[in-house]
Design a protein around this motif. Sequence first.
Motif, PDB file in Angstrom:
ATOM      1  N   MET A   1      10.277 -41.113 -19.184  1.00 19.48           N
ATOM      2  CA  MET A   1       8.966 -41.327 -18.627  1.00 19.48           C
ATOM      3  C   MET A   1       8.580 -40.158 -17.717  1.00 19.48           C
ATOM      4  N   ARG A   2       9.553 -39.492 -17.190  1.00 20.97           N
ATOM      5  CA  ARG A   2       9.272 -38.384 -16.265  1.00 20.97           C
ATOM      6  C   ARG A   2       8.453 -37.296 -16.941  1.00 20.97           C
ATOM      7  N   SER A   3       8.797 -36.947 -18.173  1.00 18.78           N
ATOM      8  CA  SER A   3       8.053 -35.892 -18.863  1.00 18.78           C
ATOM      9  C   SER A   3       6.609 -36.316 -19.132  1.00 18.78           C
ATOM     10  N   LEU A   4       6.397 -37.585 -19.418  1.00 23.35           N
ATOM     11  CA  LEU A   4       5.038 -38.080 -19.626  1.00 23.35           C
ATOM     12  C   LEU A   4       4.242 -38.034 -18.321  1.00 23.35           C
ATOM     13  N   ARG A   5       4.889 -38.345 -17.225  1.00 30.27           N
ATOM     14  CA  ARG A   5       4.215 -38.278 -15.922  1.00 30.27           C
ATOM     15  C   ARG A   5       3.858 -36.837 -15.575  1.00 30.27           C
ATOM     16  N   VAL A   6       4.768 -35.902 -15.856  1.00 34.33           N
ATOM     17  CA  VAL A   6       4.496 -34.489 -15.590  1.00 34.33           C
ATOM     18  C   VAL A   6       3.333 -34.008 -16.465  1.00 34.33           C
ATOM     19  N   ALA A  42      -7.887 -41.759 -12.096  1.00 32.22           N
ATOM     20  CA  ALA A  42      -7.129 -42.827 -12.756  1.00 32.22           C
ATOM     21  C   ALA A  42      -5.798 -42.315 -13.286  1.00 32.22           C
ATOM     22  N   MET A  43      -5.798 -41.126 -13.856  1.00 33.10           N
ATOM     23  CA  MET A  43      -4.571 -40.570 -14.415  1.00 33.10           C
ATOM     24  C   MET A  43      -3.566 -40.214 -13.320  1.00 33.10           C
ATOM     25  N   LEU A  44      -4.048 -39.621 -12.227  1.00 37.45           N
ATOM     26  CA  LEU A  44      -3.139 -39.317 -11.117  1.00 37.45           C
ATOM     27  C   LEU A  44      -2.578 -40.592 -10.505  1.00 37.45           C
ATOM     28  N   GLY A  45      -3.421 -41.597 -10.373  1.00 37.43           N
ATOM     29  CA  GLY A  45      -2.953 -42.885  -9.853  1.00 37.43           C
ATOM     30  C   GLY A  45      -1.902 -43.514 -10.753  1.00 37.43           C
ATOM     31  N   ALA A  46      -2.136 -43.446 -12.056  1.00 38.96           N
ATOM     32  CA  ALA A  46      -1.171 -44.008 -13.011  1.00 38.96           C
ATOM     33  C   ALA A  46       0.160 -43.257 -12.948  1.00 38.96           C
ATOM     34  N   ALA A  47       0.094 -41.938 -12.847  1.00 35.93           N
ATOM     35  CA  ALA A  47       1.328 -41.150 -12.746  1.00 35.93           C
ATOM     36  C   ALA A  47       2.075 -41.478 -11.458  1.00 35.93           C
ATOM     37  N   ARG A  52       7.160 -47.488 -10.408  1.00 37.84           N
ATOM     38  CA  ARG A  52       7.279 -48.883  -9.967  1.00 37.84           C
ATOM     39  C   ARG A  52       6.637 -49.862 -10.938  1.00 37.84           C
ATOM     40  N   ALA A  53       5.530 -49.458 -11.558  1.00 41.27           N
ATOM     41  CA  ALA A  53       4.746 -50.376 -12.384  1.00 41.27           C
ATOM     42  C   ALA A  53       5.061 -50.277 -13.870  1.00 41.27           C
ATOM     43  N   GLY A  54       5.813 -49.283 -14.271  1.00 42.81           N
ATOM     44  CA  GLY A  54       6.113 -49.105 -15.688  1.00 42.81           C
ATOM     45  C   GLY A  54       5.081 -48.216 -16.365  1.00 42.81           C
ATOM     46  N   THR A  55       5.100 -48.225 -17.671  1.00 44.87           N
ATOM     47  CA  THR A  55       4.255 -47.308 -18.430  1.00 44.87           C
ATOM     48  C   THR A  55       2.877 -47.854 -18.755  1.00 44.87           C
ATOM     49  N   ALA A  56       2.603 -49.102 -18.462  1.00 49.27           N
ATOM     50  CA  ALA A  56       1.288 -49.674 -18.769  1.00 49.27           C
ATOM     51  C   ALA A  56       0.144 -48.917 -18.093  1.00 49.27           C
ATOM     52  N   PRO A  57       0.249 -48.566 -16.804  1.00 49.09           N
ATOM     53  CA  PRO A  57      -0.841 -47.781 -16.207  1.00 49.09           C
ATOM     54  C   PRO A  57      -1.039 -46.423 -16.877  1.00 49.09           C
ATOM     55  N   LEU A  58       0.045 -45.797 -17.317  1.00 50.44           N
ATOM     56  CA  LEU A  58      -0.081 -44.523 -18.027  1.00 50.44           C
ATOM     57  C   LEU A  58      -0.795 -44.715 -19.361  1.00 50.44           C
ATOM     58  N   ALA A  59      -0.442 -45.757 -20.088  1.00 48.10           N
ATOM     59  CA  ALA A  59      -1.105 -46.025 -21.365  1.00 48.10           C
ATOM     60  C   ALA A  59      -2.594 -46.289 -21.159  1.00 48.10           C
ATOM     61  N   ALA A  60      -2.929 -47.049 -20.127  1.00 52.55           N
ATOM     62  CA  ALA A  60      -4.332 -47.342 -19.841  1.00 52.55           C
ATOM     63  C   ALA A  60      -5.096 -46.083 -19.435  1.00 52.55           C
ATOM     64  N   ALA A  61      -4.500 -45.270 -18.575  1.00 46.44           N
ATOM     65  CA  ALA A  61      -5.175 -44.051 -18.118  1.00 46.44           C
ATOM     66  C   ALA A  61      -5.362 -43.069 -19.275  1.00 46.44           C
ATOM     67  N   GLY A 103      -3.988 -36.757 -26.042  1.00 43.65           N
ATOM     68  CA  GLY A 103      -4.211 -38.077 -25.450  1.00 43.65           C
ATOM     69  C   GLY A 103      -3.687 -39.209 -26.309  1.00 43.65           C
ATOM     70  N   VAL A 104      -3.944 -39.147 -27.607  1.00 40.94           N
ATOM     71  CA  VAL A 104      -3.443 -40.198 -28.515  1.00 40.94           C
ATOM     72  C   VAL A 104      -1.919 -40.182 -28.523  1.00 40.94           C
ATOM     73  N   TRP A 105      -1.326 -38.988 -28.572  1.00 34.85           N
ATOM     74  CA  TRP A 105       0.134 -38.905 -28.520  1.00 34.85           C
ATOM     75  C   TRP A 105       0.651 -39.544 -27.232  1.00 34.85           C
ATOM     76  N   ALA A 106      -0.002 -39.272 -26.105  1.00 36.10           N
ATOM     77  CA  ALA A 106       0.454 -39.800 -24.816  1.00 36.10           C
ATOM     78  C   ALA A 106       0.328 -41.318 -24.755  1.00 36.10           C
ATOM     79  N   VAL A 107      -0.736 -41.876 -25.312  1.00 38.66           N
ATOM     80  CA  VAL A 107      -0.873 -43.338 -25.358  1.00 38.66           C
ATOM     81  C   VAL A 107       0.269 -43.942 -26.168  1.00 38.66           C
ATOM     82  N   VAL A 108       0.507 -43.375 -27.351  1.00 39.07           N
ATOM     83  CA  VAL A 108       1.581 -43.881 -28.210  1.00 39.07           C
ATOM     84  C   VAL A 108       2.932 -43.742 -27.521  1.00 39.07           C
ATOM     85  N   ARG A 109       3.159 -42.626 -26.864  1.00 42.57           N
ATOM     86  CA  ARG A 109       4.423 -42.407 -26.150  1.00 42.57           C
ATOM     87  C   ARG A 109       4.600 -43.408 -25.011  1.00 42.57           C
ATOM     88  N   ALA A 110       3.536 -43.631 -24.243  1.00 42.26           N
ATOM     89  CA  ALA A 110       3.617 -44.597 -23.140  1.00 42.26           C
ATOM     90  C   ALA A 110       3.897 -46.001 -23.668  1.00 42.26           C
TER      91      ALA A 110
END
Length: 122
Positions: A1-6, A42-47, A52-61, A103-110
């Motif tokens: 998940m770290r690479s997705l956040r970066v 929204a994306m910075l907040g999700a990252a 703590r919240a998992g990958t759902a906020p990343l997928a949404a952002a 973006g689509v890749w990141a949603v699928v990855r999250a």
Amino acid sequence: MRSLRVLTVIVTLLMALGEVARWWGQARLVPLAFDELLVAVAMLGAAAIAPRAGTAPLAAAWGLFCGVTLGLLVPTLDHLLHGPPKASAGFYAIVLATMLAVGVWAVVRALHLGRQSLPPRD
């Protein structure tokens, strides 16, 4: 998940700085860059909350990012294909299509990362 956040932070900063640079010094900055800047928040907040919240906020952002990008890509393609001619339509179409693909890749990855962290079903 770290690479997705970066990746999220990098894309967010590029998008936000690009929009601010594009509209800097113009009164139209606020209405025309507002959507991208809102997505950036929204994306910075999700990252920030993903550990703590998992990958759902990343997928949404990233889903929000894809929606805004698609909303920009379609009129750009319309200009490119049907006019009126715009000198930069080809360049923007390529950039926006690339952004949408990322973006689509990141949603699928999250979503995939979130599914991996679920406990097995009995």
